[in-house]
Design a protein around this motif. Structure first.
Motif, short mmCIF file in Angstrom:
data_model
loop_
_atom_site.label_atom_id
_atom_site.label_comp_id
_atom_site.label_asym_id
_atom_site.label_seq_id
_atom_site.Cartn_x
_atom_site.Cartn_y
_atom_site.Cartn_z
N LEU A 11 0.66 10.22 -11.73
CA LEU A 11 0.10 9.48 -11.44
C LEU A 11 -0.21 7.60 -12.17
N PRO A 12 -0.87 9.18 -12.71
CA PRO A 12 -1.93 8.06 -13.85
C PRO A 12 -0.55 7.69 -14.87
N PHE A 13 0.29 8.30 -14.96
CA PHE A 13 1.09 7.75 -15.61
C PHE A 13 2.05 6.33 -15.10
N PHE A 14 2.36 6.31 -13.82
CA PHE A 14 2.95 5.49 -13.39
C PHE A 14 2.22 4.69 -13.70
N ILE A 15 0.61 4.55 -12.59
CA ILE A 15 0.00 3.39 -12.47
C ILE A 15 -0.31 2.76 -13.18
N GLU A 16 0.07 3.75 -15.09
CA GLU A 16 -0.71 3.08 -15.88
C GLU A 16 0.40 2.32 -16.85
N LEU A 69 0.62 -1.14 -0.01
CA LEU A 69 0.17 -0.29 0.14
C LEU A 69 0.47 1.25 0.44
N THR A 70 0.77 2.06 -0.73
CA THR A 70 1.96 3.82 -1.14
C THR A 70 0.76 4.42 -0.75
N LEU A 71 0.79 5.05 -0.42
CA LEU A 71 0.39 6.79 -0.41
C LEU A 71 1.73 7.91 -0.52
N TYR A 72 0.98 8.73 -1.85
CA TYR A 72 2.29 9.31 -2.60
C TYR A 72 1.97 10.69 -1.47
N GLU A 73 3.61 11.00 -1.36
CA GLU A 73 3.84 12.13 -0.35
C GLU A 73 4.51 13.26 -1.63
N LYS A 74 4.24 14.40 -1.26
CA LYS A 74 4.61 15.99 -1.59
C LYS A 74 5.49 15.60 -3.18
N ARG A 75 6.43 14.85 -2.19
CA ARG A 75 7.50 14.41 -3.87
C ARG A 75 7.04 14.20 -5.20
N VAL A 76 6.32 13.77 -4.78
CA VAL A 76 5.58 13.14 -6.16
C VAL A 76 4.22 13.71 -7.12
N SER A 77 4.41 14.41 -8.31
CA SER A 77 3.60 15.01 -8.89
C SER A 77 2.12 13.78 -8.56
#
Lengths: 320, 320
Positions: free
Chosen positions: B62-67, B50-58
């Motif tokens: 996120l859709p790019f990374f997940i897809e 389970l990842t919570l994306y902290e503020k350093r990731v834009s």
């Protein structure tokens, strides 16, 4: 909060080969356990915790902790059970440090304390005290009432850097506690650090107690007084008497306290507040700036100490 | 290296209920992943991250990374596969942050790099490049060659605090790289951060690639050049040509490079050293003193940059 020791794959595999665990599937450093390095180890046989004992834990105390967990588990208490290698040993060395593998406990520790948690933890604490009653080894409480004056002496010159008047309040509190601390109460093995992050729950039922690395011999009711500090205050520092009642009455159902013990709870709770205030103050003043450890606020316990100083007897805690 | 966001049991259970995962059994913050909060989540169905994306990731990225992870997994690459909730979504919110659950990969990342690891990672990188060839989304490389000058400008006034002459070496290196950086090479989706802690192994075979949060579009051979930096130096800063040969030849077996790409490897490797030197320097100078993050030494990349500056062509890397 950190991995202090990185274990190479070769070292890990050689270590795990001493046990009947099959092959290593994964091994993740976990961000819990301020004192030691903990890995969540998954092998063909299941999930385990691999702990490397870092220098804050005394090597001489490790057999006490390991054998206590073994003992409590054998009495049916849900706690990490040390695994014994093919040579029978539960404690061995890894990367130059003492290390052990214990069973993994399911459950989550509660981030927000509900009244039902207090009922469950009161019962679990009393069950631990009963299960530990015939444990043969003993360990003095290195952070017990006798140690507080010395802890304060090392921190006192800088106490007022943390809050104005803090040094004076601690000095006055220590004077009072040294006069009023009970001399004779039922004693035995206590957990001594049963904070919410050391109690796992499944659906409001305790699924296990962890982190026995402060366990020692002291008054049993002092352990309950630590829980009063750890479980019955709200985040705004207000004292929740409902939680205290549930905690204490659930404890009493399993291990009824004598009137003397019950009457001593306010003093013991005040002492417990002093103990955590002093160790947090010491850590606050002595944690290196760059350390990868979240420093816990000593002032939370300054407030608790003041609360307990203002009450006369158990009815001040909402206890009948 | 830390848990930035504590998730309450209620929030966690509500979140997990959006998926077909059964009940939560445990959830441990893991001490990996500098940028985000990661939990190893165990449910009735198995283990997950389970990842919570902290503020350093834009958030926009996120859709790019997940897809991308979805796409690569669908092409058979062993990488974390995002789970989709009952509503079809893989990305939702938890504790005010974007969050996702991905599959858990078995394996250990190698703490000590053996030559066989380099063979395996070369092959895995090429397989990732092939699997990503038809991924439709694109993302510019925010830390690509165009970004280095600006990164340096923000760090340059204090570069010499870290090592004497460092600012001058970087300035000269940037001048050289701006003149010699290739303009046209085969490009596509690259991992851009395939360091040893992002590659899991089982018995010297790659069991998975993780951490796609720097993935972007850039020259494919630049990704290999990053791996030359990350996998082929010994801890004493010496360059291991055996490892470089194995890495590059294993890559070529899956995705043969053109002569131009192969010939560009030294320049690309020098640029990769510059990229990691600059970001490490920036982090070194800008990480708050009390931050719970292990700062990585920029001087490791100063040494690598100097090594690459001293070689003329692929034979300087031991490549035929």
């Amino acid at each position: 909060m950190a991995v202090y020791t990185e274990v190479s794959d070769e070292d890990l595999e050689a270590f795990v080969a001493e046990y009947d665990l099959g092959a290593v599937r994964s091994c993740k450093g976990i961000a819990e356990g301020v004192e030691n390095t903990n890995y969540l180890l998954q092998t063909d046989k299941g999930s385990y915790i691999l702990t490397l004992y870092e220098k804050r834990v005394s090597v001489a105390d490790l057999p006490f902790f390991i054998e206590l967990m073994d003992h409590l588990a054998s009495r049916g208490l849900a706690c990490p059970t040390p695994l014994h290698g093919r040579d029978g040993r539960a404690l061995r060395r890894l990367c130059g440090r003492p290390a052990a593998i214990v069973t993994f406990l399911n459950g989550l520790w509660p981030r927000r304390i509900a009244p039902e948690h207090c009922t469950a933890v009161g019962q679990a604490l009393a069950e631990m005290h009963r299960a530990g009653a015939d444990f043969p080894k003993t360990r003095a409480n290195a952070l017990g009432s006798h140690a507080w004056r010395a802890l304060f002496t090392s921190a006192s010159p800088r106490a007022d850097e943390v809050a104005a008047g803090l040094g004076g309040r601690i000095a006055a509190g220590l004077d009072w506690l040294e006069t009023h601390w009970p001399k004779h109460l039922p004693a035995g093995v206590i957990h001594a650090d049963l904070f919410p992050d050391n109690v796992f729950f499944n659906d409001n039922h305790v699924s296990g107690l962890i982190d026995f690395y402060f366990a020692c011999n002291d008054f049993l009711a002092y352990d309950l007084a630590i829980c009063i500090n750890a479980w019955c205050f709200e985040s705004d520092a207000s004292f929740n008497v409902t939680k205290a009642r549930l905690l204490v009455s659930a404890y009493q159902k399993v291990r009824p306290m004598s009137d003397t013990e019950f009457g001593a709870l306010p003093v013991l709770a005040r002492g417990a507040a002093m103990r955590f205030l002093l160790t947090r103050l010491y850590d606050w003043l002595n944690t290196p700036k760059g350390a990868m450890v979240k420093r816990k606020d000593p002032l939370e316990y300054d407030a608790k100490l003041r609360f307990f100083a203002g009450i006369a007897g158990p009815d001040g805690l909402g206890l009948a």
